[in-house]
Design a protein around this motif. Structure first.
Motif, PDB file in Angstrom:
ATOM      1  N   VAL A   1      -6.982  -6.926  -5.186  1.00 58.32           N
ATOM      2  CA  VAL A   1      -5.734  -6.743  -4.449  1.00 58.32           C
ATOM      3  C   VAL A   1      -5.998  -7.066  -2.981  1.00 58.32           C
ATOM      4  CG1 VAL A   1      -3.960  -5.074  -3.824  1.00 58.32           C
ATOM      5  CG2 VAL A   1      -5.031  -4.959  -6.071  1.00 58.32           C
TER       6      VAL A   1
ATOM      7  N   ALA B   1       0.000   1.776  -1.272  1.00 52.75           N
ATOM      8  CA  ALA B   1      -0.265   3.126  -0.774  1.00 52.75           C
ATOM      9  C   ALA B   1       0.988   3.736  -0.153  1.00 52.75           C
ATOM     10  CB  ALA B   1      -1.406   3.104   0.232  1.00 52.75           C
TER      11      ALA B   1
ATOM     12  N   PRO C   1      -5.565  -6.857   1.021  1.00 54.96           N
ATOM     13  CA  PRO C   1      -5.439  -5.660   1.866  1.00 54.96           C
ATOM     14  C   PRO C   1      -3.991  -5.304   2.193  1.00 54.96           C
ATOM     15  CG  PRO C   1      -7.168  -7.073   2.718  1.00 54.96           C
ATOM     16  CD  PRO C   1      -6.506  -7.809   1.605  1.00 54.96           C
TER      17      PRO C   1
ATOM     18  N   GLU D   1      -1.346  -5.939   0.352  1.00 52.88           N
ATOM     19  CA  GLU D   1      -0.731  -5.398  -0.864  1.00 52.88           C
ATOM     20  C   GLU D   1      -1.218  -3.971  -1.114  1.00 52.88           C
ATOM     21  OE1 GLU D   1      -1.029  -7.878  -4.315  1.00 52.88           O
ATOM     22  OE2 GLU D   1      -0.819  -9.690  -3.105  1.00 52.88           O
ATOM     23  N   ALA D   2      -2.484  -3.704  -0.858  1.00 57.36           N
ATOM     24  CA  ALA D   2      -3.030  -2.360  -1.040  1.00 57.36           C
ATOM     25  C   ALA D   2      -2.345  -1.376  -0.110  1.00 57.36           C
ATOM     26  CB  ALA D   2      -4.531  -2.363  -0.794  1.00 57.36           C
ATOM     27  N   CYS D   3      -2.064  -1.806   1.120  1.00 56.67           N
ATOM     28  CA  CYS D   3      -1.369  -0.944   2.080  1.00 56.67           C
ATOM     29  C   CYS D   3       0.060  -0.674   1.611  1.00 56.67           C
ATOM     30  CB  CYS D   3      -1.370  -1.610   3.453  1.00 56.67           C
ATOM     31  SG  CYS D   3      -0.589  -0.607   4.727  1.00 56.67           S
TER      32      CYS D   3
END
Length: 160
Positions: free
Chosen positions: A133, A142, A135, A137-139
């Motif tokens: 993923v 979250a 970064p 998209e990860a944020c």
């Protein structure tokens, strides 16, 4: 024995025959007709005489095999005993303890191989391809998770 010169100037003794195990009794035969196996009553008697205390060599090996296979210790030992009594032939010169250890190794290996095959099959059937993923998209994931968690807490908090 003939003497030959080594690369460093020393003399080495070489045997005349090419293979030291070339004699008639050197190699074991793969012919099963010459092998003797324990009979079923002998197998039962050997199993009855086994040391099955918690710290015995057999139980320690059962714990190791069960751990590697993700199986219960007593279950893997019982399965090994069952296979020994029903479908396996124990050579006469081998201790029953070692034979059961080999059967447990076989059971654990089969479980691990089956698990790997099943994982590969399920992943391919469900198209579960784990991709990294990014970064950003990860944020975003979250933030959405936090929003859902907060909304869920509000709903649950309103019920009490």
């Amino acid at each position: 024995m003939a003497k030959a010169a080594a690369g460093n100037g020393n003399e080495i003794k070489k045997p005349r025959s090419a293979c030291p195990n070339s004699g008639s009794a050197a190699h074991t035969s793969t012919n099963n007709a010459t092998r003797s196996y324990l009979t079923k009553p002998q197998v039962r008697a050997a199993i009855a005489a086994l040391d099955l205390r918690a710290n015995s060599k057999l139980m320690r090996m059962a714990r190791i095999r069960a751990f590697t296979a993700g199986f219960d210790t007593e279950d893997i030992l019982q399965e090994a005993i069952l296979r020994t009594l029903t479908s396996r032939s124990c050579p006469a010169g081998l201790k029953m303890e070692y034979f059961l250890m080999a059967v447990m190794r076989s059971i654990a290996s089969a479980i691990i191989a089956r698990r790997k095959r099943d994982e590969a099959r399920y992943c391919s059937e469900l198209d579960l391809v784990v991709s990294p993923v990014a970064p950003d998209e990860a944020c975003e994931i979250a933030e959405h998770s936090d929003a859902w968690r907060q909304a869920f807490d509000d709903v649950v908090g309103g019920l009490t």
